[in-house]
Design a protein around this motif. Structure first.
Motif, PDB file in Angstrom:
ATOM      1  N   ASN A 146       0.805  -1.224   0.000  1.00 24.79           N
ATOM      2  CA  ASN A 146       0.000   0.000   0.000  1.00 24.79           C
ATOM      3  C   ASN A 146       0.839   1.275   0.000  1.00 24.79           C
ATOM      4  OD1 ASN A 146      -2.523  -1.490   0.098  1.00 24.79           O
ATOM      5  ND2 ASN A 146      -1.895  -2.043   2.170  1.00 24.79           N
ATOM      6  N   GLU A 147       1.929   1.227  -0.758  1.00 28.77           N
ATOM      7  CA  GLU A 147       2.711   2.447  -0.998  1.00 28.77           C
ATOM      8  C   GLU A 147       1.792   3.504  -1.600  1.00 28.77           C
ATOM      9  OE1 GLU A 147       6.108   1.869  -3.581  1.00 28.77           O
ATOM     10  OE2 GLU A 147       6.325   4.030  -3.951  1.00 28.77           O
ATOM     11  N   LYS A 148       1.994   4.747  -1.221  1.00 30.32           N
ATOM     12  CA  LYS A 148       1.153   5.839  -1.761  1.00 30.32           C
ATOM     13  C   LYS A 148       1.957   7.116  -1.775  1.00 30.32           C
ATOM     14  CE  LYS A 148       0.370   7.945   2.462  1.00 30.32           C
ATOM     15  NZ  LYS A 148       0.764   9.326   2.781  1.00 30.32           N
ATOM     16  N   ILE A 149       1.460   8.070  -2.537  1.00 27.57           N
ATOM     17  CA  ILE A 149       1.885   9.461  -2.352  1.00 27.57           C
ATOM     18  C   ILE A 149       0.593  10.258  -2.232  1.00 27.57           C
ATOM     19  CG2 ILE A 149       2.012  10.097  -4.833  1.00 27.57           C
ATOM     20  CD1 ILE A 149       4.596  11.724  -4.051  1.00 27.57           C
ATOM     21  N   ASN A 150       0.591  11.211  -1.317  1.00 25.80           N
ATOM     22  CA  ASN A 150      -0.607  12.036  -1.211  1.00 25.80           C
ATOM     23  C   ASN A 150      -0.699  12.940  -2.439  1.00 25.80           C
ATOM     24  OD1 ASN A 150      -1.020  11.007   1.417  1.00 25.80           O
ATOM     25  ND2 ASN A 150       0.370  12.569   2.256  1.00 25.80           N
TER      26      ASN A 150
END
Lengths: 523, 523
Positions: A497-501
């Motif tokens: 669940n890597e993410k960038i806002n």
């Protein structure tokens, strides 16, 4: 980002924050009013007007930028698994990026990376490294951006809540493998450039890119290329910017101004190559394990203090200014301890924790090769064992001095045991610490740009890990290197669940645009 | 033989010898003259005449005995590799033996061994354990022979000079897997019995057999059977003889009168279940490896002396008689050291070496589970590690006292470190030392039989390893247990090119026959 031996299990320092992620994206008008209010420049000054326009452009086009990130995340550019299909995806990723840069007007050179021989004898091609440039006005500074487009492996069944290769937005968070590490930041830089291009505005600085596709696999071929291009591609480069790590907070931007180095040691103790049976030989041998345990046991005490004589001699003294830096960082040690699932740290205060992670050396014993390591009970006396430990180095420790100190110390401890075994100490790996000159123009420009875009001073942080690319650039081309992260502490690089806002991605694009303008002003 | 965790790499003590292997097999006439000369009995005494006849019979039929050994070695009764085909071979081996015993006139019970669940979920049948008896004269003593017919794996390509499953004689040496461990000795006992039967002579003693097929795999199912048969099959047993180890010499017979026991400990130190990255956490943790190294480092000093308080309290005092025993053993420490490929032992004299292998406890550190153990460099801080060590126990150390001493010591060392980690110490395995009463009838009988057949006093030896079967019989049926080895020190049990000398096999058969007669005389 990757650092030497980074694992998926390491948490990063987590910052106390009372913000929520639902804060609306700042509109260009608001930012402009903010700039005015702070009296940073008069409304009529050209850079201010230009930045206002750029910011407006980025806000208006943010969905396009997200769409491009989605297209890039959709490429499974996994450099870790040595599978021909994935290697093809890596090549496709690099071609996509080269095409994107060409369409910006850059001249692009995709440098053949050669091939990679795997331990099993298989050979795989290495994706090209992109060298690109846009503008070569000798009156402007040249800023080179380093980034990578390969990713760590990710499979839905590992615990992803969404498909890792389909960028999915939930509550302002853009989930997808590579979103923060490092496709998002690479695109943020490209977005900033494209805003100037789209508005047919002159770029405030000359831009270069070095973009690789093997960072997660150890930046195979990168250092060689940098050395080869030192007097050509890099000869005009004044500054290198890396945006491949994270803030220490969820909401407060940071500038990274140092990383620890690492000296990795092996100490081998050998009686003979074969093992012994403890029934048949136990009691009459200098057992190699007993020697090795004594050697490893002489390295560090239970308070974490390294016992190797002289090891602290060259550690930079703590200045008042540096002390203030730790004080300014908004970290809750209790929250950090809890999120790390650790009962107790060696230190209780924020300042002590940060200093022992960033500015003091540490010694960790990693393991022993050659001993019995499986579950169950085996009555073996290992005949030859190799202990492994490493020392995280800090300014101004000298690697070869450390090597000598470690060897002399272990030789002394071993000689006291009067053992008939043989001991060999080797430094298997040595990586210098990296420290930035934060009075350098690009750090000043970045600070101002952060203040302009985010309305706050950045956390001046370091990284306890070693980030070899920073050293490669600093050592080989000997120009100022800056690490300017865009991602939040909870982005989960390398994890599920890597993410960038969206906020980080879009404001980050603005930040880079503001940085270009500040650099031009300072030059 | 197998002992706990025996490996192929352990050499055994090797004795200095000026003999060669070409000494001709003693003829029955020579032995008879020897007996006369020593005045052990008058030529007309019935046992002497009977022994003479038996010896003559064995000499005359030695090629048949070798042929039977060849047939038994031809069965690949490997109990280690969990392969259905090999399990079938094991069943065939046990059936061959049962048939052989039946043809001797024994009543034979092949007791179903049940089945074995492997770690991979596979189920394999356990070969039957043979319980056999021949004679039940209440006026005679009953001697039960323990042996096993399973073998260690062997493949020609591992370095065998001949096919391991084709018994091949070269210079009086019978090469083949299982020749000395343990098919040869089992057959020697059967040969001795068959000589009496063939000559239609009354057996001097009642004979029982317990023969298993899973010894190399840890004697699965043996102890349970012995317990179950304690009051039935074993109720009439007076003595148990095991012939499953080796002499300490190439030519001089031995009697084994003790083995060390073993307490195997694990000590777990845990911070959390996941590992840490040494860049991200190095410097602020009580690292479990540092704790564990300190714990393991507190156990034994560089002279091999165990540092656990009280551990030597119950070690049997050294008597003058025992001292003489070590003196009498013909061991060249230099030759032993060379054959062990060790630069230097902790001790230089024969007596010190033997005492530290046999009559003093030793502590060996076997390894660490959970740490980094592969080749290469990994910058991990293991989150949870388990150290493994064991103490070889000697008379009259008490296992539960040792357990308490170890736990208290480690708890004290750990408490001094003031670590926030958790520590758990467990005794994973406990095996008592075994010591024979060498004044017991069967030891006296064996000594006399050795003197008669070999013309020499035996080396009174011990084994530094633990031989659990001796304890099983001694503890459960509480009768005298004797270990009477037949094989020479260089037989290479478990290794490539395992052999038994024709001389050892045939003289060993005579020795067992002489032993029966001596037992009858002493009863």
């Amino acid at each position: 980002m990757d650092s030497v031996g980074t694992m998926n299990t390491g948490q990063s320092i987590l910052c106390k924050t009372s913000h929520t992620d639902s804060r609306p994206v700042a509109s260009s008008l608001l930012v402009f009013l903010l700039l005015l209010e702070r009296g940073m420049f008069s409304p009529s000054s050209p850079p201010a007007r230009l930045l206002e326009k750029v910011i407006q452009y980025i806000d208006l086009h943010q969905d396009e930028f997200v769409q491009t990130l989605k297209e890039w995340v959709a490429v499974e550019s996994d450099s870790i698994q040595p599978v021909p299909r994935l290697r093809q995806e890596l090549f496709r990723m690099m071609a996509l990026a080269a095409d994107k840069l060409r369409r910006l007007g850059a001249s692009v050179d995709s440098v053949d990376g050669g091939s990679q021989q795997l331990p099993n004898g298989q050979t795989l091609p290495i994706p090209p490294i992109i060298l690109a440039e846009l503008g070569n006005d000798p009156k402007k500074p040249t800023v080179c951006f380093y980034g990578h487009l390969d990713v760590q492996p990710a499979r839905r069944e590992d615990g992803w809540l969404t498909d890792p290769y389909t960028l999915t937005e939930v509550d302002g968070k853009l989930y997808g493998r590579g979103a923060t590490d490092n496709k998002g930041p690479v695109l943020a830089w490209i977005n900033a450039v494209s805003a100037f291009r789209a508005m047919e505005e002159d770029l405030p600085v000359n831009i270069k890119f070095i973009i690789e596709g093997m960072e997660e696999a150890g930046s195979v071929a990168l250092e060689e290329l940098v050395r080869r291009e030192k007097d050509r591609f890099f000869s005009s480069v004044d500054y290198v910017v890396i945006s491949d790590n994270l803030w220490i907070s969820r909401r407060k931007p940071a500038l990274t101004c140092g990383t620890r180095g690492n000296s990795y040691f092996t100490v081998e103790v050998k009686c003979r190559d074969q093992d012994f049976h403890s029934g048949t030989f136990g009691g009459i041998l200098n057992e190699p394990m007993a020697d090795l345990i004594a050697l490893l046991g002489s390295l560090v005490d239970s308070s974490g203090h390294i016992l190797i004589p002289g090891i602290y001699d060259h550690v930079a003294p703590l200045t008042e200014e540096e002390k203030k830096m730790y004080k300014a960082i908004d970290l809750d040690p209790e929250e950090y301890r809890n999120s790390s699932q650790v009962k107790k740290f060696l230190f209780d205060t924020k300042e002590e924790i940060l200093m022992h992670l960033w500015r003091y050396p540490s010694l960790s014993i990693h393991g022993i090769e050659g001993a019995f390591e499986e579950p169950g009970a085996k009555t073996v006396i290992p005949g030859r064992v190799i202990g492994k430990f490493s020392i995280r180095l800090v300014p101004h420790m000298n690697m070869s001095v450390v090597e000598t100190q470690v060897k002399q110390h272990l030789e002394y401890i071993f000689s006291k045991r009067n053992s008939s075994n043989q001991m060999v100490v080797s430094m298997a790996l040595g990586l210098h610490p990296w420290i930035a000159n934060i009075k350098d123009n690009q750090y000043l420009a970045a600070k101002r740009a952060i203040k302009t875009v985010f309305g706050t001073e950045p956390d001046m942080i370091r990284d306890g890990s070693t980030i070899p690319i920073a050293n490669i650039f600093q050592d080989v081309i000997q120009k100022s290197v800056m690490m300017l992260p865009l991602g939040a502490v909870d982005d989960g690089e390398h994890a599920q669940n890597e993410k960038i806002n969206r906020w980080n991605y879009i404001e980050g694009s603005k930040l880079f645009a503001a940085f270009f303008l500040e650099m031009a002003k300072l030059h």
